[in-house]
Motif scaffolding. Structure first.
Motif, PDB file in Angstrom:
ATOM      1  N   ARG A   1      -4.778  13.439  -1.992  1.00 10.55           N
ATOM      2  CA  ARG A   1      -4.143  12.251  -1.425  1.00 10.55           C
ATOM      3  C   ARG A   1      -4.851  11.020  -1.982  1.00 10.55           C
ATOM      4  NH1 ARG A   1      -3.949  12.361   4.566  1.00 10.55           N
ATOM      5  NH2 ARG A   1      -1.995  13.421   4.184  1.00 10.55           N
ATOM      6  N   LEU A   2      -4.048  10.080  -2.457  1.00  8.17           N
ATOM      7  CA  LEU A   2      -4.553   8.794  -2.953  1.00  8.17           C
ATOM      8  C   LEU A   2      -3.861   7.663  -2.204  1.00  8.17           C
ATOM      9  CD1 LEU A   2      -4.525   9.248  -6.833  1.00  8.17           C
ATOM     10  CD2 LEU A   2      -6.521   9.000  -5.392  1.00  8.17           C
ATOM     11  N   VAL A   3      -4.620   6.705  -1.716  1.00  8.71           N
ATOM     12  CA  VAL A   3      -4.066   5.497  -1.102  1.00  8.71           C
ATOM     13  C   VAL A   3      -4.264   4.378  -2.114  1.00  8.71           C
ATOM     14  CG1 VAL A   3      -4.196   3.903   0.831  1.00  8.71           C
ATOM     15  CG2 VAL A   3      -4.608   6.336   1.206  1.00  8.71           C
ATOM     16  N   LEU A   4      -3.143   3.805  -2.578  1.00 14.85           N
ATOM     17  CA  LEU A   4      -3.183   2.846  -3.683  1.00 14.85           C
ATOM     18  C   LEU A   4      -2.540   1.527  -3.295  1.00 14.85           C
ATOM     19  CD1 LEU A   4      -1.937   5.369  -6.373  1.00 14.85           C
ATOM     20  CD2 LEU A   4      -4.293   4.658  -5.978  1.00 14.85           C
ATOM     21  N   HIS A   5      -3.010   0.453  -3.916  1.00 11.14           N
ATOM     22  CA  HIS A   5      -2.425  -0.878  -3.744  1.00 11.14           C
ATOM     23  C   HIS A   5      -1.573  -1.156  -4.971  1.00 11.14           C
ATOM     24  CE1 HIS A   5      -4.991  -1.759  -0.329  1.00 11.14           C
ATOM     25  NE2 HIS A   5      -5.982  -1.226  -1.014  1.00 11.14           N
ATOM     26  N   GLY A   6      -0.307  -1.368  -4.755  1.00 10.41           N
ATOM     27  CA  GLY A   6       0.595  -1.640  -5.869  1.00 10.41           C
ATOM     28  C   GLY A   6       1.617  -0.536  -6.014  1.00 10.41           C
ATOM     29  N   SER A   7       2.675  -0.845  -6.728  1.00  9.51           N
ATOM     30  CA  SER A   7       3.760   0.116  -6.863  1.00  9.51           C
ATOM     31  C   SER A   7       3.849   0.734  -8.254  1.00  9.51           C
ATOM     32  CB  SER A   7       5.083  -0.553  -6.519  1.00  9.51           C
ATOM     33  OG  SER A   7       5.304  -1.658  -7.371  1.00  9.51           O
ATOM     34  N   ASP A   8       3.293   0.077  -9.271  1.00  5.12           N
ATOM     35  CA  ASP A   8       3.306   0.625 -10.626  1.00  5.12           C
ATOM     36  C   ASP A   8       1.976   1.325 -10.882  1.00  5.12           C
ATOM     37  OD1 ASP A   8       5.850  -0.359 -11.226  1.00  5.12           O
ATOM     38  OD2 ASP A   8       5.035  -2.312 -11.756  1.00  5.12           O
TER      39      ASP A   8
ATOM     40  N   VAL B   1       0.861  -1.176   0.000  1.00  3.96           N
ATOM     41  CA  VAL B   1       0.000   0.000   0.000  1.00  3.96           C
ATOM     42  C   VAL B   1       0.903   1.233   0.000  1.00  3.96           C
ATOM     43  CG1 VAL B   1      -1.738   1.286   1.280  1.00  3.96           C
ATOM     44  CG2 VAL B   1      -1.839  -1.195   1.218  1.00  3.96           C
ATOM     45  N   VAL B   2       0.693   2.113  -0.976  1.00  3.79           N
ATOM     46  CA  VAL B   2       1.459   3.361  -1.052  1.00  3.79           C
ATOM     47  C   VAL B   2       0.494   4.537  -1.096  1.00  3.79           C
ATOM     48  CG1 VAL B   2       3.490   2.383  -2.175  1.00  3.79           C
ATOM     49  CG2 VAL B   2       1.621   3.217  -3.569  1.00  3.79           C
ATOM     50  N   THR B   3       0.949   5.654  -0.577  1.00  2.41           N
ATOM     51  CA  THR B   3       0.162   6.877  -0.583  1.00  2.41           C
ATOM     52  C   THR B   3       0.842   7.886  -1.491  1.00  2.41           C
ATOM     53  OG1 THR B   3      -0.577   6.501   1.677  1.00  2.41           O
ATOM     54  CG2 THR B   3      -0.779   8.726   0.835  1.00  2.41           C
ATOM     55  N   VAL B   4       0.076   8.426  -2.428  1.00  7.69           N
ATOM     56  CA  VAL B   4       0.557   9.508  -3.288  1.00  7.69           C
ATOM     57  C   VAL B   4      -0.222  10.744  -2.876  1.00  7.69           C
ATOM     58  CG1 VAL B   4       0.788  10.357  -5.639  1.00  7.69           C
ATOM     59  CG2 VAL B   4       1.010   7.924  -5.185  1.00  7.69           C
ATOM     60  N   SER B   5       0.486  11.777  -2.489  1.00  9.62           N
ATOM     61  CA  SER B   5      -0.165  13.022  -2.100  1.00  9.62           C
ATOM     62  C   SER B   5       0.639  14.176  -2.653  1.00  9.62           C
ATOM     63  CB  SER B   5      -0.278  13.122  -0.575  1.00  9.62           C
ATOM     64  OG  SER B   5       1.005  13.083   0.007  1.00  9.62           O
ATOM     65  N   GLY B   6       0.050  15.362  -2.612  1.00  8.15           N
ATOM     66  CA  GLY B   6       0.763  16.528  -3.108  1.00  8.15           C
ATOM     67  C   GLY B   6      -0.177  17.677  -3.391  1.00  8.15           C
ATOM     68  N   TYR B   7       0.295  18.588  -4.227  1.00 10.25           N
ATOM     69  CA  TYR B   7      -0.451  19.794  -4.562  1.00 10.25           C
ATOM     70  C   TYR B   7      -0.512  19.973  -6.064  1.00 10.25           C
ATOM     71  CZ  TYR B   7       0.011  20.976   0.338  1.00 10.25           C
ATOM     72  OH  TYR B   7      -0.066  20.957   1.707  1.00 10.25           O
ATOM     73  N   VAL B   8      -1.572  20.640  -6.531  1.00  5.58           N
ATOM     74  CA  VAL B   8      -1.711  20.992  -7.939  1.00  5.58           C
ATOM     75  C   VAL B   8      -1.737  22.516  -8.006  1.00  5.58           C
ATOM     76  CG1 VAL B   8      -3.093  20.769 -10.019  1.00  5.58           C
ATOM     77  CG2 VAL B   8      -3.038  18.895  -8.375  1.00  5.58           C
ATOM     78  N   ASN B   9      -0.792  23.081  -8.769  1.00  4.98           N
ATOM     79  CA  ASN B   9      -0.661  24.533  -8.894  1.00  4.98           C
ATOM     80  C   ASN B   9      -0.697  24.963 -10.349  1.00  4.98           C
ATOM     81  OD1 ASN B   9      -0.232  24.747  -6.090  1.00  4.98           O
ATOM     82  ND2 ASN B   9       1.950  24.388  -6.349  1.00  4.98           N
TER      83      ASN B   9
ATOM     84  N   GLY C   1      -8.463   2.656 -11.154  1.00  8.63           N
ATOM     85  CA  GLY C   1      -9.686   3.438 -11.212  1.00  8.63           C
ATOM     86  C   GLY C   1      -9.946   4.242  -9.952  1.00  8.63           C
ATOM     87  N   ILE C   2      -8.985   4.285  -9.042  1.00 10.60           N
ATOM     88  CA  ILE C   2      -9.117   5.056  -7.807  1.00 10.60           C
ATOM     89  C   ILE C   2      -8.787   6.505  -8.106  1.00 10.60           C
ATOM     90  CG2 ILE C   2      -8.209   5.403  -5.473  1.00 10.60           C
ATOM     91  CD1 ILE C   2      -7.660   2.379  -5.401  1.00 10.60           C
ATOM     92  N   GLY C   3      -9.641   7.417  -7.624  1.00 13.40           N
ATOM     93  CA  GLY C   3      -9.415   8.826  -7.894  1.00 13.40           C
ATOM     94  C   GLY C   3      -9.879   9.724  -6.773  1.00 13.40           C
ATOM     95  N   THR C   4      -9.567  11.004  -6.895  1.00 17.74           N
ATOM     96  CA  THR C   4      -9.973  12.013  -5.929  1.00 17.74           C
ATOM     97  C   THR C   4      -9.966  13.361  -6.625  1.00 17.74           C
ATOM     98  OG1 THR C   4      -9.570  12.875  -3.704  1.00 17.74           O
ATOM     99  CG2 THR C   4      -7.633  12.477  -5.062  1.00 17.74           C
ATOM    100  N   ILE C   5     -10.343  14.414  -5.894  1.00 22.20           N
ATOM    101  CA  ILE C   5     -10.230  15.776  -6.411  1.00 22.20           C
ATOM    102  C   ILE C   5      -9.461  16.614  -5.405  1.00 22.20           C
ATOM    103  CG2 ILE C   5     -12.312  15.705  -7.824  1.00 22.20           C
ATOM    104  CD1 ILE C   5     -13.728  17.289  -5.639  1.00 22.20           C
ATOM    105  N   SER C   6      -8.828  17.667  -5.895  1.00 24.56           N
ATOM    106  CA  SER C   6      -8.038  18.526  -5.016  1.00 24.56           C
ATOM    107  C   SER C   6      -8.946  19.478  -4.247  1.00 24.56           C
ATOM    108  CB  SER C   6      -7.003  19.310  -5.829  1.00 24.56           C
ATOM    109  OG  SER C   6      -7.639  20.172  -6.743  1.00 24.56           O
ATOM    110  N   ASN C   7      -8.500  19.872  -3.049  1.00 21.69           N
ATOM    111  CA  ASN C   7      -9.280  20.805  -2.239  1.00 21.69           C
ATOM    112  C   ASN C   7      -8.946  22.247  -2.623  1.00 21.69           C
ATOM    113  OD1 ASN C   7      -6.838  21.423  -0.983  1.00 21.69           O
ATOM    114  ND2 ASN C   7      -7.357  20.437   0.951  1.00 21.69           N
ATOM    115  N   LYS C   8      -9.428  23.225  -1.851  1.00 21.12           N
ATOM    116  CA  LYS C   8      -9.230  24.633  -2.216  1.00 21.12           C
ATOM    117  C   LYS C   8      -7.767  25.057  -2.155  1.00 21.12           C
ATOM    118  CE  LYS C   8     -10.109  26.484   2.380  1.00 21.12           C
ATOM    119  NZ  LYS C   8     -10.884  27.412   3.156  1.00 21.12           N
ATOM    120  N   ASN C   9      -6.932  24.298  -1.451  1.00 26.90           N
ATOM    121  CA  ASN C   9      -5.499  24.576  -1.399  1.00 26.90           C
ATOM    122  C   ASN C   9      -4.723  23.805  -2.461  1.00 26.90           C
ATOM    123  OD1 ASN C   9      -5.859  26.227   0.905  1.00 26.90           O
ATOM    124  ND2 ASN C   9      -5.862  24.412   2.192  1.00 26.90           N
ATOM    125  N   GLY C  10      -5.433  23.061  -3.309  1.00 26.40           N
ATOM    126  CA  GLY C  10      -4.795  22.257  -4.345  1.00 26.40           C
ATOM    127  C   GLY C  10      -4.270  20.928  -3.850  1.00 26.40           C
TER     128      GLY C  10
END
Length: 134
Positions: A63-70, A24-32, A51-60
């Protein structure tokens, strides 16, 4: 009885390394915005393989929690060029993405001070003909 217990212990020990493969890996960050550095909200972030997805908040932030490394990350929103990246992750990752505005939207973007509107009174049409009823 001892052989049954021993068989079960060996089976459990064999199972543990196989469980660690489903990492399990977590990808997080900001969109600017790449032109002014401002955060962009409501950006769609999708991991295409699962097919796992999310949307950015007002600060951009996202965070995605994913199974797998590729993973294949796709980031899209209106008015900006799409961002797609193939990643091989071994641990949690922070990814800051700077999206470029689309070329046709750059020309349309104007500062509020540059937009002016004038209100002119409407001219009324006058009809010189008089109509009479018989």
């Amino acid at each position: 009885m001892k052989t049954v217990i021993l068989t079960n212990v060996i089976f459990i020990l064999w199972l543990f390394p196989n469980l660690s493969r489903a990492q399990v890996v977590t990808v997080s960050g900001y969109v600017n915005n790449s032109t002014n550095g401002e955060a962009i909200e409501n950006v769609s972030i999708l991991e295409s393989n699962s097919g796992i997805g999310t949307i950015s908040n007002k600060n951009g932030f996202y965070r995605l929690v994913l199974h797998g490394s590729d993973i294949q990350l796709k980031i899209t929103t209106d008015g900006f060029k799409d961002f797609t990246q193939q990643l091989a992750l071994s641990s949690d990752t922070i990814l800051v993405v700077k999206l470029e505005p689309k070329a046709d939207d750059k020309r349309r973007q104007k500062k509020v001070e540059d937009i002016r509107a004038e209100v002119k009174p409407e001219k009324k049409a006058t009809d010189s003909k008089t109509w009479r009823l018989f």
